[in-house]
Design an enzyme around this catalytic site. Structure first.
Site, short mmCIF file in Angstrom:
data_model
loop_
_atom_site.label_atom_id
_atom_site.label_comp_id
_atom_site.label_asym_id
_atom_site.label_seq_id
_atom_site.Cartn_x
_atom_site.Cartn_y
_atom_site.Cartn_z
N SER A 113 41.86 30.79 35.60
CA SER A 113 42.57 31.91 34.96
C SER A 113 43.29 31.39 33.74
CB SER A 113 43.61 32.50 35.93
OG SER A 113 44.46 33.39 35.25
N TYR A 121 50.36 30.81 42.07
CA TYR A 121 49.04 31.13 41.52
C TYR A 121 48.69 30.33 40.26
CZ TYR A 121 45.22 33.97 39.64
OH TYR A 121 44.02 34.38 39.11
N1 LIG Z 1 41.21 40.17 38.08
C1 LIG Z 1 41.90 39.43 37.24
O1 LIG Z 1 42.69 39.94 36.42
C2 LIG Z 1 41.73 37.93 37.25
C3 LIG Z 1 42.25 37.21 36.16
C4 LIG Z 1 42.09 35.84 36.14
C5 LIG Z 1 41.43 35.20 37.17
N2 LIG Z 1 40.95 35.92 38.21
C6 LIG Z 1 40.27 35.20 39.29
O2 LIG Z 1 38.99 35.74 39.48
C7 LIG Z 1 38.53 35.51 40.80
C8 LIG Z 1 37.96 36.78 41.38
O3 LIG Z 1 38.99 37.72 41.44
P1 LIG Z 1 38.75 39.29 41.38
O4 LIG Z 1 39.72 39.79 40.38
O5 LIG Z 1 37.32 39.60 41.25
O6 LIG Z 1 39.29 39.66 42.84
P2 LIG Z 1 38.94 40.87 43.85
O7 LIG Z 1 38.38 42.04 43.12
O8 LIG Z 1 40.17 41.03 44.67
O9 LIG Z 1 37.77 40.26 44.78
C9 LIG Z 1 38.05 39.20 45.65
C10 LIG Z 1 36.79 38.79 46.40
O10 LIG Z 1 37.09 37.60 47.14
C11 LIG Z 1 36.84 37.82 48.54
N3 LIG Z 1 37.83 37.07 49.31
C12 LIG Z 1 39.18 37.28 49.36
N4 LIG Z 1 39.74 36.41 50.21
C13 LIG Z 1 38.74 35.64 50.72
C14 LIG Z 1 38.69 34.59 51.68
N5 LIG Z 1 39.80 34.16 52.30
N6 LIG Z 1 37.49 34.03 51.97
C15 LIG Z 1 36.35 34.47 51.35
N7 LIG Z 1 36.34 35.46 50.44
C16 LIG Z 1 37.52 36.04 50.13
C17 LIG Z 1 36.96 39.35 48.71
O11 LIG Z 1 36.22 39.84 49.83
P3 LIG Z 1 36.85 39.89 51.35
O12 LIG Z 1 38.20 40.50 51.22
O13 LIG Z 1 35.87 40.68 52.15
O14 LIG Z 1 36.90 38.47 51.79
C18 LIG Z 1 36.32 39.82 47.40
O15 LIG Z 1 34.91 39.76 47.51
C19 LIG Z 1 39.74 34.95 41.55
O16 LIG Z 1 39.64 33.55 41.67
C20 LIG Z 1 40.93 35.31 40.66
O17 LIG Z 1 42.00 34.42 40.81
C21 LIG Z 1 41.09 37.28 38.28
#
Ligand SMILES: NC(=O)c1ccc[n+]([C@@H]2O[C@H](COP(=O)([O-])OP(=O)(O)OC[C@H]3O[C@@H](n4cnc5c(N)ncnc54)[C@H](OP(=O)(O)O)[C@@H]3O)[C@@H](O)[C@H]2O)c1
Length: 260
Positions: A137, A150
């Site tokens: 991130s 985080y």
């Molecule tokens: N969205 C943003 O603004 C943003 C910005 C910078 C970085 N990121 C990073 O991008 C990545 C993806 O985030 P996202 O925004 O796409 O999140 P998201 O929409 O909340 O999706 C999270 C995914 O991870 C799975 N997950 C959560 N806990 C888990 C666990 N303990 N074991 C296995 N799978 C798990 C969830 O499915 P289940 O709940 O079924 O497990 C879901 O498929 C993350 O690393 C986040 O830190 C996001």
């Protein structure tokens, strides 16, 4: 047909990676905790792209979950690309969140990345080829979110990826590694973390498909750090180069002002 294993593949960036890689002709191994969501995502990908998608339900914040995915990477059919994407954040300040919750965040955002990278790299260096994409991130570059573990977890992902990607052992084996540093992206992340999505202004939000397109392009170009979008490239530059005393002033302190 090459195969990609994607963690957190049922929502947000992970699902966008799955769609993009299916379009590019990859076979997929989808990992997340919820089996019904995995099955639904696999069906959607099969219907839209004719892709064979294997599902692997695993909680990557646990030893058992990591072991199951490690076993798939080491002993199962070949995986050409690992996307370490699953990650969480918390809205609660460090001192009120409690160490159990903070440690669960580190288990997923850091320990699982370490363990799956180890398994994938072992297999990839043996057969001399493959790629690993770690989703970090822009928050990991400098002070951005005070009283939260985080950013520290994502700073680790960036440093870890750079340290391995440039190492002789990994380069000479022909394995590429990229850390992706998204900014605010419309996914389920904020809702899950308890952060209202009304908080950042509209112009700060990125689209998950755009982030993924840039990340995959940068991986193929051999870039070790990928920052999707000009506005977050500028933010990352400032966080990296301006004096810390200045950038700290602009950081959000959730112990003083929750995102309301
Ligand atoms: N969205 C943003 O603004 C943003 C910005 C910078 C970085 N990121 C990073 O991008 C990545 C993806 O985030 P996202 O925004 O796409 O999140 P998201 O929409 O909340 O999706 C999270 C995914 O991870 C799975 N997950 C959560 N806990 C888990 C666990 N303990 N074991 C296995 N799978 C798990 C969830 O499915 P289940 O709940 O079924 O497990 C879901 O498929 C993350 O690393 C986040 O830190 C996001």
């Amino acid at each position: 047909m090459p195969t990609a294993l994607i963690t957190g593949a049922t929502a947000g960036l992970g699902r966008a990676f799955a769609r993009a890689l299916a379009r590019d002709g990859y076979g997929l191994v989808l990992v997340a905790r919820s089996e019904p969501a995995l099955t639904k995502t696999a069906e959607e990908l099969r219907d839209a792209h004719g892709t064979a998608a294997e599902v692997l339900a695993a909680d990557l914040s646990t030893d058992e979950g990591c072991d199951a995915v490690r076993a798939r990477l080491v002993s199962g059919p070949r995986v050409d690309l690992l996307v370490n994407n699953a990650g969480i954040g918390h809205e609660r300040p460090f001192l009120t969140n409690g160490t159990a919750s903070e440690e669960r965040l580190l288990d997923l955002n850091v320990r699982a990345v370490l363990r799956l990278t180890d398994a994938a790299l072992t297999a990839m260096t043996d057969r001399r080829g493959g790629a690993i994409l770690n989703v970090a991130s822009v928050a990991g570059v400098g002070p951005s979110w005070l009283s939260s573990t985080y950013p520290a977890s994502k700073a680790w992902v960036i440093a870890f990826t750079e340290s391995l990607a440039w190492s002789r052992q990994v380069r000479e084996a022909g394995v590429r590694m990229t850390a992706v540093l998204p900014g605010y992206t419309r996914t389920e992340f904020h809702q899950r973390a308890g952060i209202p999505t009304t908080f950042p202004p509209a112009w700060l939000w990125l689209d998950a498909d755009d982030v993924v397109r840039t990340a995959l392009r940068d991986l193929h170009r051999g870039k070790v750090i990928s920052v999707p979008s000009l506005r977050y490239k500028a933010a990352a530059w400032m966080l990296r180069h301006l004096p810390r005393s200045l950038t700290r002033q602009g950081a959000w302190d959730i112990s003083a002002h929750p995102h309301r």
